[in-house]
Design a protein around this motif. Structure first.
Motif, short mmCIF file in Angstrom:
data_model
loop_
_atom_site.label_atom_id
_atom_site.label_comp_id
_atom_site.label_asym_id
_atom_site.label_seq_id
_atom_site.Cartn_x
_atom_site.Cartn_y
_atom_site.Cartn_z
N VAL A 2 -75.53 31.70 23.94
CA VAL A 2 -75.76 31.48 25.41
C VAL A 2 -76.78 32.50 26.36
CG1 VAL A 2 -73.61 30.52 25.95
CG2 VAL A 2 -73.79 32.93 26.11
N GLU A 3 -77.00 32.51 27.09
CA GLU A 3 -78.35 33.46 27.70
C GLU A 3 -77.79 34.53 27.55
OE1 GLU A 3 -80.88 34.25 31.91
OE2 GLU A 3 -79.28 32.75 31.88
N GLN A 4 -76.49 35.11 27.91
CA GLN A 4 -75.97 36.42 28.00
C GLN A 4 -76.11 36.90 26.61
OE1 GLN A 4 -76.04 38.20 30.36
NE2 GLN A 4 -74.43 39.75 30.24
N THR A 5 -75.95 36.20 25.49
CA THR A 5 -75.88 36.46 24.14
C THR A 5 -77.38 36.85 23.82
OG1 THR A 5 -74.37 34.73 23.43
CG2 THR A 5 -75.70 35.75 21.71
N ARG A 6 -78.37 36.02 24.21
CA ARG A 6 -79.95 36.49 23.99
C ARG A 6 -80.01 37.60 24.66
NH1 ARG A 6 -80.03 30.66 24.12
NH2 ARG A 6 -80.18 30.72 26.57
N ARG A 7 -79.72 37.85 25.85
CA ARG A 7 -79.96 39.00 26.75
C ARG A 7 -79.53 40.55 26.17
NH1 ARG A 7 -78.49 37.53 31.24
NH2 ARG A 7 -80.71 37.36 32.46
N HIS A 8 -78.42 40.32 25.54
CA HIS A 8 -77.62 41.22 24.64
C HIS A 8 -78.42 41.68 23.41
CE1 HIS A 8 -73.79 40.99 26.92
NE2 HIS A 8 -74.53 41.86 27.58
N GLU A 42 -77.05 30.93 12.15
CA GLU A 42 -78.50 30.30 11.74
C GLU A 42 -79.29 30.73 13.22
OE1 GLU A 42 -81.23 26.99 9.92
OE2 GLU A 42 -79.10 26.57 10.14
N GLU A 43 -78.77 29.98 14.18
CA GLU A 43 -79.63 30.23 15.45
C GLU A 43 -79.70 31.70 16.06
OE1 GLU A 43 -79.21 28.69 20.18
OE2 GLU A 43 -77.78 28.05 18.71
N PHE A 44 -78.74 32.49 16.07
CA PHE A 44 -78.59 33.66 16.54
C PHE A 44 -79.72 34.63 15.61
CE2 PHE A 44 -77.33 38.21 16.54
CZ PHE A 44 -77.44 38.47 17.89
N THR A 45 -79.47 34.39 14.27
CA THR A 45 -80.34 35.31 13.38
C THR A 45 -81.89 35.17 13.42
OG1 THR A 45 -78.47 35.35 11.76
CG2 THR A 45 -80.82 36.16 10.78
N ALA A 46 -82.13 33.80 13.86
CA ALA A 46 -83.81 33.57 13.66
C ALA A 46 -83.90 34.09 15.12
CB ALA A 46 -83.74 31.93 14.05
N TYR A 47 -83.29 34.02 16.15
CA TYR A 47 -83.59 34.39 17.51
C TYR A 47 -83.74 36.08 17.34
CZ TYR A 47 -83.21 35.51 22.60
OH TYR A 47 -83.73 36.23 23.78
#
Length: 444
Positions: free
Chosen positions: A130-136, A170-175
């Protein structure tokens, strides 16, 4: 408590790590599970948690209460402050910072991760990234945290499905890779049930990697700053005025990085005056060499005008002094940071007046695109800024030194911390345009 002996502890390394994630992702429960299952909880602490849990009608102890220490946190059921905890195993000592997940308290994650060598970012398996995951993840990348662990929590609520874990990982690692995070280790867990936290899970035989604790115990730690650029921010000038030492003049502070030796040529910044180290006092004793993070007093051969806020460095390794600083920042205050904002900039032990001359870009967390020249940064925004200071400052690149390459911006009216900045860090921001800020008499 763990039966780890003093001799064993002296031979182990220290790992500082932080937890981060969205509200209700289970950060405090994970930390509580780590403490409980590694037998790092005192009996009276566990009894207190069991009493509070029983008063709420819960069948077992709520391990999140081991870190949610404030009454307001317990009443709301959310973490609102950084909770620091120390624990140890025979293999390693740990200092952890359990940081809040609510977007309102993202600023606390910056505090907790600023000294961390590893960050555990939790994701609820039901919600994914989620957005907070991306922010962290972006903050971890900005702070150059060397190791990131993606803990996909609450796997028990999705039937321990491998496909759910694989898609999130996979999604998080790519980001994170796009952000420049050097290493991501993904671990499927259930903090509530204890799966893959300290003990391997019996429900996920498809996973062959380490548990969270096993990874924390074995991840390489390279926090030895003794071989970095030597830096001593002067905190206090010592003049005892005693008959025994009538001419004593020492310059005290904590060594931020590197090593200093008697006889070494040093330069005092920002004045640029050079001299040599005549002596080093450490805990009341004279020594020939001192290193970070020791607090020492340096005695110099020449009588130089030095005051709090000056920086003593090796003459052969002096950083440049400048009044123009360009950095990436995380804005942490409720009040927006605007072009033309008059602030105080605190760097090391020195605080000077400054003006925000330009905000070249703001990072969009969804796709990592850059919004050019937004004019202001709101709370929790990450962006690029150009600052002009009233006095020259000796600054390192944050890539070279997390201590002397960082700063904070302060509201001069009430002392509120506005922004945490990293000198030279960039998300490949667009080329800056010519500064056209108005001349209001505050230009330096």
């Amino acid at each position: 408590m763990s039966t780890t002996t003093t001799e064993e502890l002296s031979a182990t390394t220290l790992l500082r790590f932080a937890t981060a994630g969205s509200v209700d992702d289970g950060k405090s429960t994970l930390v509580g599970r780590l403490l409980h299952d590694s037998k790092s909880v005192l009996a009276d602490q566990l009894e207190a948690v069991e009493r509070v849990s029983a008063s709420r009608g819960q069948e077992g102890p709520d391990l999140a209460l081991l870190t949610d220490g404030l009454r307001a946190e317990r009443e709301q059921g959310i973490t609102i402050d950084v909770a620091y905890r120390y624990f140890a195993t025979p293999r390693r000592r740990f200092i952890l910072a359990d940081t809040p997940g609510h977007v309102q308290y993202t600023r606390n994650m910056v505090t907790g991760a600023s000294t961390a060598e590893l960050t555990v970012i939790l994701v609820d398996a039901r919600n994914g990234v989620v957005e907070q995951t991306r922010r962290h993840a972006a903050i971890a990348a900005l702070l150059r945290v060397p190791h990131v662990v993606l803990a996909v929590n609450k796997m028990d609520l999705v039937g321990y499905a491998e496909s759910v874990f694989a898609a999130i990982a996979e999604e998080f690692t790519a980001y994170a890779t796009e952000l420049g995070v050097p290493e991501v280790t993904a671990i499927p867990i259930s903090a509530l049930e204890g799966d893959n936290v300290v003990e391997p899970s019996a429900h996920m035989d498809w996973y062959g990697g380490p548990t969270v604790l096993e990874h924390l115990e074995t991840v390489p730690v390279a926090h030895d700053l003794r071989h970095c650029h030597a830096r001593l921010p002067v905190q206090y000038v010592i003049r005892p005025q005693s008959a025994e030492h009538p001419d004593y003049r020492g310059y005290a502070g904590q060594i931020a990085a590197g090593t200093f030796r008697v006889g070494e040529s040093v330069t005092v910044l920002p004045s640029g005056r050079a001299t040599k180290i005549a002596g080093i006092d450490l805990l009341g004793e004279s020594v020939d060499v001192a290193w970070t993070p020791q607090s020492v007093t340096l005695l110099l051969e020449d009588d130089i005008d030095i005051s709090r806020g000056d920086l003593i460095v090796p003459s052969k390794d002096a950083p440049p002094t400048t009044q123009d600083i360009e950095a990436t920042v995380c804005h942490v205050a409720d009040e927006s940071l605007r072009v033309g904002h008059r602030v105080l900039l605190k760097h090391g032990t020195r605080t000077v007046k400054a003006i925000v001359k330009d905000i070249p870009s703001r990072l969009t967390l969804d796709d990592l695109s850059l919004h050019p020249h937004p004019g202001q940064l709101a709370a929790n925004d990450i962006g690029r800024v150009k600052i002009r200071t009233a006095e020259p400052l000796p600054v390192d690149s944050y890539a070279d030194s997390r201590r002397t390459g960082s700063f904070i911006l302060i509201d001069p009216n009430d002392g509120t911390t506005l922004t945490a900045g990293m000198v030279g860090e960039s998300f490949a921001a667009p080329e800056p345009v010519k500064d056209e800020s108005d001349d209001d008499g505050w230009d330096f």
